[in-house]
Design an enzyme around this catalytic site. Sequence first.
Site, PDB file in Angstrom:
ATOM      1  N   GLU A 131       0.834  -1.196   0.000  1.00 25.30           N
ATOM      2  CA  GLU A 131       0.000   0.000   0.000  1.00 25.30           C
ATOM      3  C   GLU A 131       0.872   1.251   0.000  1.00 25.30           C
ATOM      4  O   GLU A 131       1.731   1.438   0.860  1.00 25.30           O
ATOM      5  CB  GLU A 131      -0.944   0.011   1.210  1.00 25.30           C
ATOM      6  N   ASP A 160       0.074  -2.607   6.135  1.00 31.39           N
ATOM      7  CA  ASP A 160       0.371  -2.238   7.520  1.00 31.39           C
ATOM      8  C   ASP A 160      -0.456  -3.082   8.491  1.00 31.39           C
ATOM      9  O   ASP A 160      -1.588  -3.475   8.181  1.00 31.39           O
ATOM     10  CB  ASP A 160       0.060  -0.752   7.756  1.00 31.39           C
ATOM     11  N   ASP A 195      -2.428  -2.626  10.907  1.00 33.44           N
ATOM     12  CA  ASP A 195      -3.430  -1.848  11.650  1.00 33.44           C
ATOM     13  C   ASP A 195      -4.787  -2.051  10.980  1.00 33.44           C
ATOM     14  O   ASP A 195      -4.922  -2.832  10.034  1.00 33.44           O
ATOM     15  CB  ASP A 195      -3.041  -0.365  11.702  1.00 33.44           C
ATOM     16  N   ASP A 199      -6.545  -0.043   9.060  1.00 33.75           N
ATOM     17  CA  ASP A 199      -6.536   0.340   7.643  1.00 33.75           C
ATOM     18  C   ASP A 199      -5.850  -0.718   6.785  1.00 33.75           C
ATOM     19  O   ASP A 199      -6.316  -1.064   5.701  1.00 33.75           O
ATOM     20  CB  ASP A 199      -5.827   1.693   7.463  1.00 33.75           C
TER      21      ASP A 199
END
Length: 644
Positions: free
Chosen positions: A430, A503, A505, A507
């Site tokens: 990303e 990542d 997390d 998101d």
Amino acid sequence: MAKKTTYKAKDIEVLEGLEPVRKRPGMYIGSTNQDGLHHLVNEILDNSIDEVLAGHASKIYFNYKKNGTITIKDDGRGIPVDFHPKYKNKRALEVVLTTLHAGGKFNSNAYKTSGGLHGVGISVVNALSSHLIVDVYKDGKVYHQEYSKGKVKTKVKINKCSKKLKGTEITFIPDDLIFDVTNYVPKKLYNFINMKSVLVGGTTITFEIDKDLINDKTPNKKVFYYKNGIEDFFKSEYSNKKKLFEKNFSLKSKFNDDENYEIYISFNKDESSSLLSYCNTIETPDGGSHEIGVKNGILKAIKLYGQKNQISKINNINQNDIIDFSDIIISIFINDPSFEGQTKKRIIMPSLQKKIENKSQQEFLLWLNSNRKNSKILLDNLVERALQRTDLSKIQDLDRKSFKERNRLPGKLVDCSSRSTNNTEIFIVEGDSAGGSAKQARNRELQAILPLRGKILNVYNVGLSKIADNNEIQNLIQSLGCGIGKNFDIKKLRYEKIILMTDADVDGSHIATLLITFFYKYMKKLIDQNRLYIAMPPLFKIYDNNKYFYAFNEKEKNEIIKKEFKIDNYKITRFKGLGEMPSEQLKDTTMDQNNRKLISINPEKVGKDTKANEKLFETLMGKQAELRFKFIQKNANFIKNLDI
């Protein structure tokens, strides 16, 4: 030296009566193989059907015995038995059976619409039968005559019978000197007699075959009766198909008082189709004007409706996108059909085509406007099929052999240098910052990097028209090179592994979920064949002056601290994103094939529990955003829930 030949009047051969048929049978029945053999049944059966269409018969009886005889009987008017004005010593019965082009179908006095068009049918069957018997029941009398190879064997015998009896009964045995084989296929007989009953709704056809002749599951007895004709047939024949929606399209229309046609269409989800067309109950396997008219009319109606309702990419649709996912029956009844050849496999009538096209377009457009919910489902599917066939299927097999081919790859892709796919990997990351770190950390020979900008499109509830406009997904499809949907070919996949690196997390989990959803919907075989993985970047680095450790979650972090650090002089770095991780650390923790943690999407569980997966994806990717948000918040590390 060549022998001299003469060519005089004596060399002109004149074939009498039915001799031309026996000399050149293929001219009259197409061939002398199984198709020609079954054509004999069609010719006799069509005469009985014509009596039904003319309103004089309602029952037909068919029987195939183990001695090889076929019997077809109807309760119509019966072949005329009075003496023929041209052949005063012959009854019309004998004239019809022994003379080509003798019949009651050359003008519209006896028959308005007729399958036995050319007046050659019954005489051709007679010519090609080793034995044929005809019985005509009229006014309390039965007229009986026998033939062999087209020639009269007995005079017409007249006997008394019940006044209730009426109609014609033909019994014949195909001549084994003419045909390659004389054994009929019971299933083939069953199917086309069934369809005759469908096309003349309200008619009873009794079907019977000796059990000894059947070696499959074909019933030896059956009474065919379809009160509502084609409509009833569709309900029974296609009830198990996965339909796009329950409502079918049907059209019954008249050309004039005694000519009409009927169209019935069912749209299905499977890539399976059937198109049957008939003229005066005779199947036209090569189609022709009536089929072309329907196809053109339906396609024009769809495009007009799509343009009026501003449906993107509606003009990409062609006839195959419609026909390949539909079951269609077209039946026309007309007075003077123009067939291509005696076997009547194709209709050539331009004026008829235009009439059917205009009416089909008009009625289908009305149907679309009256069924808007179904129309949306249909057009979304058609656009998706068209895009799979055109825009997205243009993606070619891209290897690494030439500079020209490399130029066709997306600009964002940093490809690996290996010319083989063995051990190669593509990391989908990303953002450009993560992409920058990954480029530095990668093994240049075997690892490719494709950065995606932000969250990709949620494909769960959108069609291919949106996907075709989405650059990130197009880049992904083109980088992999194996196509999508029905054009997917895993042999063309340019990498051995596809690794999602996002990542750790909420998101990042969401982006990974969006990507997995895309693969699940359009490239499920990648999951089935264990090609899709998720990279596991660490969340924490715990270190002091002498040592360091990486932890992938809070629990692991606490265990490392408890076990490895006795005093509180350690430090903790929490990685907010892959872009913030130095390339050396990214290589050591996430990309190095010897040290990293990769989690494979579990092909067994995804394959076995389809309903559970569909429910999960509906929660994750459906229209209710609050469900998705709640799920991701609760399962930031969502991996376990996806069976990976």
